[in-house]
Design a protein around this motif. Structure first.
Motif, PDB file in Angstrom:
ATOM      1  N   THR A  64       0.818  -1.213   0.000  1.00 12.71           N
ATOM      2  CA  THR A  64       0.000   0.000   0.000  1.00 12.71           C
ATOM      3  C   THR A  64       0.850   1.261   0.000  1.00 12.71           C
ATOM      4  N   PHE A  65       1.846   1.313   0.886  1.00 15.00           N
ATOM      5  CA  PHE A  65       2.647   2.517   1.085  1.00 15.00           C
ATOM      6  C   PHE A  65       4.057   2.350   0.540  1.00 15.00           C
ATOM      7  N   PHE A  66       4.635   3.453   0.074  1.00 14.32           N
ATOM      8  CA  PHE A  66       6.013   3.423  -0.401  1.00 14.32           C
ATOM      9  C   PHE A  66       6.658   4.789  -0.192  1.00 14.32           C
ATOM     10  N   LEU A  67       7.985   4.787  -0.151  1.00 16.97           N
ATOM     11  CA  LEU A  67       8.733   6.023   0.039  1.00 16.97           C
ATOM     12  C   LEU A  67       8.706   6.867  -1.223  1.00 16.97           C
ATOM     13  N   PRO A  68       8.801   8.188  -1.057  1.00 12.31           N
ATOM     14  CA  PRO A  68       8.884   9.042  -2.242  1.00 12.31           C
ATOM     15  C   PRO A  68      10.238   8.881  -2.921  1.00 12.31           C
ATOM     16  N   ARG A  69      10.394   9.492  -4.075  1.00 13.98           N
ATOM     17  CA  ARG A  69      11.680   9.431  -4.781  1.00 13.98           C
ATOM     18  C   ARG A  69      12.767  10.018  -3.869  1.00 13.98           C
ATOM     19  N   PRO A  70      14.011   9.622  -4.094  1.00 14.07           N
ATOM     20  CA  PRO A  70      15.106  10.037  -3.199  1.00 14.07           C
ATOM     21  C   PRO A  70      15.201  11.548  -2.953  1.00 14.07           C
ATOM     22  N   SER A  71      14.947  12.352  -3.963  1.00 17.65           N
ATOM     23  CA  SER A  71      15.057  13.807  -3.783  1.00 17.65           C
ATOM     24  C   SER A  71      13.991  14.365  -2.838  1.00 17.65           C
ATOM     25  N   ASP A  72      12.924  13.611  -2.601  1.00 17.62           N
ATOM     26  CA  ASP A  72      11.852  14.070  -1.709  1.00 17.62           C
ATOM     27  C   ASP A  72      11.922  13.458  -0.315  1.00 17.62           C
ATOM     28  N   LEU A  73      12.935  12.639  -0.053  1.00 26.59           N
ATOM     29  CA  LEU A  73      13.060  12.018   1.267  1.00 26.59           C
ATOM     30  C   LEU A  73      13.342  13.035   2.367  1.00 26.59           C
ATOM     31  N   ARG A  74      13.801  14.209   2.003  1.00 23.24           N
ATOM     32  CA  ARG A  74      14.075  15.237   3.017  1.00 23.24           C
ATOM     33  C   ARG A  74      12.787  15.835   3.589  1.00 23.24           C
ATOM     34  N   PHE A  75      11.671  15.609   2.910  1.00 26.77           N
ATOM     35  CA  PHE A  75      10.390  16.152   3.350  1.00 26.77           C
ATOM     36  C   PHE A  75       9.623  15.139   4.204  1.00 26.77           C
ATOM     37  N   ASN A  76       8.686  15.649   4.978  1.00 30.33           N
ATOM     38  CA  ASN A  76       7.750  14.796   5.719  1.00 30.33           C
ATOM     39  C   ASN A  76       6.717  14.301   4.711  1.00 30.33           C
ATOM     40  N   TRP A  77       7.009  13.185   4.064  1.00 33.12           N
ATOM     41  CA  TRP A  77       6.192  12.754   2.924  1.00 33.12           C
ATOM     42  C   TRP A  77       6.254  11.245   2.770  1.00 33.12           C
ATOM     43  N   VAL A  78       5.140  10.655   2.392  1.00 31.25           N
ATOM     44  CA  VAL A  78       5.066   9.239   2.043  1.00 31.25           C
ATOM     45  C   VAL A  78       4.019   9.113   0.942  1.00 31.25           C
ATOM     46  N   GLU A  79       4.028   8.004   0.229  1.00 36.33           N
ATOM     47  CA  GLU A  79       3.089   7.816  -0.870  1.00 36.33           C
ATOM     48  C   GLU A  79       2.361   6.498  -0.731  1.00 36.33           C
ATOM     49  N   ALA A  80       1.219   6.398  -1.433  1.00 33.90           N
ATOM     50  CA  ALA A  80       0.400   5.184  -1.366  1.00 33.90           C
ATOM     51  C   ALA A  80      -0.309   4.974  -2.693  1.00 33.90           C
ATOM     52  N   TRP A  81      -0.686   3.722  -2.934  1.00 26.62           N
ATOM     53  CA  TRP A  81      -1.520   3.389  -4.090  1.00 26.62           C
ATOM     54  C   TRP A  81      -2.959   3.676  -3.697  1.00 26.62           C
ATOM     55  N   LEU A  82      -3.647   4.500  -4.467  1.00 28.76           N
ATOM     56  CA  LEU A  82      -5.036   4.844  -4.147  1.00 28.76           C
ATOM     57  C   LEU A  82      -5.931   3.608  -4.057  1.00 28.76           C
ATOM     58  N   GLU A  83      -5.739   2.668  -4.961  1.00 31.39           N
ATOM     59  CA  GLU A  83      -6.609   1.486  -4.983  1.00 31.39           C
ATOM     60  C   GLU A  83      -6.470   0.626  -3.729  1.00 31.39           C
TER      61      GLU A  83
END
Length: 113
Positions: A64-83
């Protein structure tokens, strides 16, 4: 399964929140801070999430969840598959992301806490 319109419905009435389109991508901001964003094909959602907790979130549900691209790891951010998200889970995640970027007083007034 959750859609962009489902997320819009949750975020529509949040104080200080507004929708923008940047390079064909739907994003939600408070001021200039993006707290929710979608991929161009609207299959992925990115949202504000504490850096110190995201590794545990991704490890708990890597489907379900995955890390953002390396350049965005400095931010408080995570990603997910909507489905892979259910509506209640999505609501909790995007409200928490919004809560991270508004003043505590604004969040408390809106959420009644």
């Amino acid at each position: 399964m959750v859609s962009v319109d489902d997320v819009r419905a949750v975020l529509a009435d949040l104080p200080r929140s507004y929708e923008v389109i940047v390079y064909d991508r739907v994003k939600f901001r408070v001021g200039q801070i993006v707290f929710v964003a979608f991929s161009r094909d609207e299959t992925e959602i990115g949202f504000g999430f504490p850096k110190e907790e995201r590794a545990a979130l991704v490890a708990s549900r890597p489907d379900t969840f995955f890390l953002p691209r390396p350049s965005d790891l400095r931010f408080n951010w995570v990603e997910a598959w909507l489905e892979a998200l259910d509506p209640d889970e999505m609501r909790e995640l995007v409200l928490d992301a919004w809560r991270m970027v508004v003043p505590k007083r604004v969040a408390a007034e809106y959420l009644g806490k």
